[in-house]
Design an enzyme around this catalytic site. Sequence first.
Site, PDB file in Angstrom:
ATOM      1  N   ASP A 108      39.401  48.797  43.712  1.00  0.00           N
ATOM      2  CA  ASP A 108      39.660  49.040  42.292  1.00  0.00           C
ATOM      3  C   ASP A 108      38.656  49.614  41.247  1.00  0.00           C
ATOM      4  O   ASP A 108      38.399  49.245  40.334  1.00  0.00           O
ATOM      5  CB  ASP A 108      39.956  47.597  41.519  1.00  0.00           C
ATOM      6  CG  ASP A 108      41.010  46.910  42.314  1.00  0.00           C
ATOM      7  OD1 ASP A 108      41.645  47.472  43.321  1.00  0.00           O
ATOM      8  OD2 ASP A 108      41.269  45.590  42.028  1.00  0.00           O
ATOM      9  N   LYS A 169      48.112  47.834  44.225  1.00  0.00           N
ATOM     10  CA  LYS A 169      48.288  46.249  44.538  1.00  0.00           C
ATOM     11  C   LYS A 169      48.505  45.705  42.911  1.00  0.00           C
ATOM     12  O   LYS A 169      47.915  46.375  42.104  1.00  0.00           O
ATOM     13  CB  LYS A 169      47.198  45.670  45.199  1.00  0.00           C
ATOM     14  CG  LYS A 169      45.837  45.765  44.567  1.00  0.00           C
ATOM     15  CD  LYS A 169      44.665  45.163  45.459  1.00  0.00           C
ATOM     16  CE  LYS A 169      43.336  45.055  44.848  1.00  0.00           C
ATOM     17  NZ  LYS A 169      43.259  44.292  43.589  1.00  0.00           N
ATOM     18  N   CYS A 202      38.588  40.351  42.024  1.00  0.00           N
ATOM     19  CA  CYS A 202      39.069  40.796  43.192  1.00  0.00           C
ATOM     20  C   CYS A 202      38.084  40.923  44.334  1.00  0.00           C
ATOM     21  O   CYS A 202      38.652  40.765  45.761  1.00  0.00           O
ATOM     22  CB  CYS A 202      39.532  42.504  42.844  1.00  0.00           C
ATOM     23  SG  CYS A 202      40.841  42.210  41.735  1.00  0.00           S
TER      24      CYS A 202
END
Length: 285
Positions: A108, A169, A202
């Site tokens: 990310d 995602k 995450c």
Amino acid sequence: MADGHSHGGGSSVPVLLSLSVFSRPTTVPAGSGYEVLIQKFLSIYGPQVDVHRKFLMQVFSEEWGQYIDLPKSFTISEKCRLRLVPLQTDITTLGNISPATTAFFCCDMQERFRPAIKYFGDIISVGQRLLQGARILGIPVIVSEQYPKGLGSTVQEMDLTGAKMVFPKTKFSMVLPEVEATLAEMPGVRSIVLFGVETHVCIQQTALDLIGRGYEVHIVADATSSRSMMDRMFALERLARTGILITTSESVLLQLVADKEHPKFKEIQNIIKASAPESGLLSKV
């Protein structure tokens, strides 16, 4: 696999947790999986659990009359007995990584995070080093993007050329079915080098999912960050206590070449010639 009655959603389920000669009754929420159970073991037995050793969790099977390995998708639904079994680990291999058995996970690193993440410029810089090293050494790279429709794509500075997989995602963890399928195509991979944002969300959830699936996880401290240093540092501390290896970019790259005579050593040396930025890890502010 359990010896009591089913409990409704949201209720607590009695479990007996055993380690070595010790057994203690407790309760966990219905639906609890591996991560909740391992944290429960740690909260009860604490220092008696050597986080530098690998453990196998087992559940008592009434059908077989003995303990069996915890199924991959196991969740608590009824009263049961669980135990944590230490595995014999060759201490000389613990933490060792090699190009043939390693994959990189880049999590990310997106444009919308740029103004919010502490030391994001430094994290990008170090992430670039890791991606470059992966290309030189032929290490597969898996890249996630959290809701790219709203948060944008991976920052332009990060060269994703040659990445094995770039996927969107919404789940915080990178460990989605398509990622597990890609890993299944690389049965030799046993170590994951993980970096990106955010450390306490995450990165943390990905790392815990990976160790729950038997992978050894190396988090690159100088290539991961959060919106606050408090969240970042406490996440790294918590993850280290769970048996995850906290390391640095230079350490990872030099461990992967392992020898000055490695044919790619000079190329890796050029990447790390200038020391990586410390991104507040030493000041913690």
